[in-house]
Design a protein around this motif. Structure first.
Motif, mmCIF file in Angstrom:
data_model
loop_
_atom_site.group_PDB
_atom_site.id
_atom_site.type_symbol
_atom_site.label_atom_id
_atom_site.label_comp_id
_atom_site.label_asym_id
_atom_site.label_seq_id
_atom_site.Cartn_x
_atom_site.Cartn_y
_atom_site.Cartn_z
ATOM 1 N N VAL A 141 0.829 -1.204 0.000
ATOM 2 C CA VAL A 141 0.000 0.000 0.000
ATOM 3 C C VAL A 141 0.865 1.256 0.000
ATOM 4 C CG1 VAL A 141 -1.601 1.353 1.386
ATOM 5 C CG2 VAL A 141 -2.024 -1.076 1.030
ATOM 6 N N ARG A 180 -3.861 4.486 -5.188
ATOM 7 C CA ARG A 180 -4.713 3.650 -4.335
ATOM 8 C C ARG A 180 -6.066 4.318 -4.160
ATOM 9 N NH1 ARG A 180 -5.648 2.662 1.429
ATOM 10 N NH2 ARG A 180 -4.071 4.202 2.034
ATOM 11 N N LEU A 181 -7.107 3.584 -4.482
ATOM 12 C CA LEU A 181 -8.476 4.028 -4.233
ATOM 13 C C LEU A 181 -9.009 3.265 -3.039
ATOM 14 C CD1 LEU A 181 -9.934 3.886 -7.876
ATOM 15 C CD2 LEU A 181 -8.493 5.656 -6.834
ATOM 16 N N SER A 182 -9.638 3.970 -2.129
ATOM 17 C CA SER A 182 -10.196 3.352 -0.927
ATOM 18 C C SER A 182 -11.637 3.820 -0.741
ATOM 19 C CB SER A 182 -9.357 3.725 0.298
ATOM 20 O OG SER A 182 -9.904 3.173 1.482
ATOM 21 N N GLY A 183 -12.587 2.918 -1.021
ATOM 22 C CA GLY A 183 -14.003 3.250 -0.855
ATOM 23 C C GLY A 183 -14.434 4.442 -1.678
ATOM 24 N N ASP A 193 -12.303 0.130 -4.605
ATOM 25 C CA ASP A 193 -10.979 -0.103 -4.037
ATOM 26 C C ASP A 193 -10.067 -0.587 -5.168
ATOM 27 O OD1 ASP A 193 -11.773 0.416 -1.322
ATOM 28 O OD2 ASP A 193 -12.655 -1.588 -1.269
ATOM 29 N N GLY A 245 -14.842 8.541 0.263
ATOM 30 C CA GLY A 245 -13.691 7.682 0.084
ATOM 31 C C GLY A 245 -12.448 8.520 -0.143
#
Length: 236
Positions: A4, A10-13, A33, A68
């Motif tokens: 990470v 990086r996509l998170s939610g 994600d 997100g």
């Protein structure tokens, strides 16, 4: 360093809605994600209306998510102001589009240098050397002083690739980059992007409707109705 922490993207939610707070509010991306690392060469596919263009605008920092987070080189971006997004976009992302958007009044060399001129003004000798080197790498060294309207469609797209790479981006976004080219030229342009991704160590995300191109990528991300329904690696 963890996967990470080392990610380019990086996509998170990640969510995106339009007309937020209004009766006709519509969410088009539903908690995505995703992780892209250096040298990843991935295709983003999906039917029309699946949210690909919306997602590409978010990843390219041309729009902001509704919820997100989107991390670029570990830096959170959702609450960045316009100046911060512009800075990070210019430093870290290269763009190649279906239509190359070259400036017809300028030479191929000046078009390649444009991102650096917009950032720094008059380009340094080192920047000019890098731009010439990229034109040579795409087979257009002798066309450095040629204007785009004197080049073929494939040659113009090669200039656009050189322009996208002149800033040495960590992430290259390609939106249907071969959609306006014949089959042979499309294959050549695709191989150029693959080679540069590998040699420059950048992550490449290629949006395409062409199943032959997506099959030739190392990874295929399938977006349907605003959700990633599959994320598969090709059999190497």
């Amino acid at each position: 360093m963890s996967e990470v922490q080392s990610a380019v993207l990086r996509l998170s939610g990640l969510r995106k809605s339009y007309n937020e707070g209004l009766p006709n509010e519509a969410e088009v991306l539903h908690g995505l994600d995703l992780l892209l690392e250096r040298k990843d060469f991935a295709a983003l596919i999906g039917p029309s209306g699946s949210g690909k263009s919306t997602l590409l605008n978010l990843i390219g920092l041309l729009d902001q998510p509704s919820a997100g987070e989107l991390y670029l080189l570990g830096e959170p971006t959702r609450t960045m102001d316009d100046a911060g997004r512009t800075r990070l976009r210019g430093e870290s992302i290269g763009f190649v589009f279906q239509f190359h958007h070259l400036i017809q009044a300028f030479s191929a060399l000046d078009n390649v240098l444009m991102p650096l001129m917009l950032r720094h003004g008059r380009p340094s000798p080192g920047a000019v050397d890098r731009a010439r080197g990229l034109l040579a790498a795409v087979g257009l060294e002798k066309y450095a002083q040629t204007r785009p309207n004197q080049l073929s469609g494939g040659q113009q797209q090669r200039v656009a690739i050189a322009r996208a790479l002149v800033t040495e981006p960590a992430l290259l976004l390609a939106d249907e980059p071969t959609g306006n080219l014949d089959t042979r030229t499309a294959a050549e342009v695709f191989e150029l992007m693959r080679r540069f991704g590998r040699e420059a160590g950048c992550a490449v995300l290629l949006v395409t409707h062409d199943p032959r191109l997506s099959a030739a990528c190392d990874r295929t991300i399938d977006l349907v109705d605003g959700r990633i329904v599959s994320d598969t690696n090709s059999a190497a």
